[in-house]
Design an enzyme around this catalytic site. Sequence first.
Site, short mmCIF file in Angstrom:
data_model
loop_
_atom_site.label_atom_id
_atom_site.label_comp_id
_atom_site.label_asym_id
_atom_site.label_seq_id
_atom_site.Cartn_x
_atom_site.Cartn_y
_atom_site.Cartn_z
N TRP A 187 0.86 -1.18 0.00
CA TRP A 187 0.00 0.00 0.00
C TRP A 187 0.90 1.23 0.00
O TRP A 187 1.85 1.31 0.80
CB TRP A 187 -0.91 0.04 1.23
N ASP A 261 -9.64 -3.04 1.33
CA ASP A 261 -9.73 -2.56 2.70
C ASP A 261 -11.13 -2.00 2.93
O ASP A 261 -11.62 -1.18 2.14
CB ASP A 261 -8.67 -1.49 2.96
N ASP A 298 -10.32 3.51 10.65
CA ASP A 298 -9.76 2.27 11.22
C ASP A 298 -10.17 2.03 12.66
O ASP A 298 -9.33 1.79 13.53
CB ASP A 298 -8.23 2.27 11.08
N ASP A 328 -7.21 -4.54 10.15
CA ASP A 328 -6.46 -3.29 10.04
C ASP A 328 -7.19 -2.19 10.79
O ASP A 328 -8.06 -1.52 10.24
CB ASP A 328 -6.28 -2.90 8.56
#
Length: 429
Positions: A187, A261, A298, A328
């Site tokens: 990433w 994600d 997150d 994550d």
Amino acid sequence: MTNTANIENAFQLAKERYAAMGVDVDIALQRIRNVAISVHCWQGDDVMGFEGDEGALGNGLAVTGNYPGRARTPDELREDLQLAYSLIPGRHRLNLHALYGEFQTPVDRDQIEVEHFQGWIDWAGDQGVSLDFNPSYFSHPKAADGFTLAHADAGIRQFWIDHGIASRKIAAAMGAAQGNPCVNNFWVPDGYKDVPVSRSAPRERLAASLDEIFAVDLPAEHTLDAVECKLFGIGSESYVVGSHEFYMGYAISRNKVLCLDAGHFHPTEVISDKISAALMYVPELLLHVSRGVRWDSDHVVTYSDELQAIMQEIVRGQYLDRVHIGLDFFDASINRVAAWAIGTRNALKAVMAALLEPIDQLQQLEREGDYTARLALTEELKSMPFGAVWDYYCQSVDVPVGAEWLDKVRDYEQRVQLHRTGDLQVAVS
């Protein structure tokens, strides 16, 4: 303390209820034992790493809160992880970032080697934990302007290319040592805060940089390369080089694992809706299961509708052998070990709930066009005694049932975490 006999009695009643719907609970329990979640190391220390510089994160990353007891060394982080794993049923993995090496002397990221992670490899072998890896394209002077692999400066680009090459060698060594592939996820934060004139030039540079990093084929039994997309970030609100479309095309054309994600898309988008579409064209997926609150923040994973939908999509599509499930999130407003336990247990609960669906029956109803019965059954599943099966699973593998794990975390906090130099203060529980 939970009454063992009560748990077993509740479990037997639950088995009967599920059997009446055509679900074999014993098979579900066998399958969930093979599900390995890749637990992220960075929850334990607020994404600081061990390079010796505890400055601001930068590059669009932010950790909020100042709860006492943050791990400050590899040994402290490993100690915290061992407690977390003891609270989570099953055998799981550990996801490491490159800035978590053990550096006796300062080493820049283009010079990292396997020796800097040998302590992690040895520890993982002793614990029976498999490792995954990530190069770290953030929190570094050569990433201060928001660009790394797509940088206009060829020298800076080469630095980060060399970092990626070094990271692949480390990941391959981890995979060779543990006997299964280490998933190595790329990433990069590259992007512009305001609208660019050329959207294509940075993407051409990024693709060329990645091609150079991946030029040498490494054994698939040792490591798998994954690439991760993002819609926007702090400092890259208007344009991210590595968008979903960019990495979808790159993964398809280069036969790479695509990483999705849960916080990297528009708030009205969900990755549960993308899994089956992406798997038509890429060999495997890596998921970073997170919880965004109005942005890619997150937060600790909760037992939400989207978490359940993600795991349902994986199980219903028979994708468990093609999807790598990782977490994550990073929350420093609560005990960090508790955050691991809450998030990972929730992810596993969602997998188990999906395994307890009468999928064949539901899909048959769908093929027949009986959408009335399909909706009726999926709604009835929501009140089935799933919790009794989960409690029995935890008890059967000697993991705390219900919220009993919280007592172990609080005891550990008092005995260990509050005594870490610089963090000794009264915690609010």
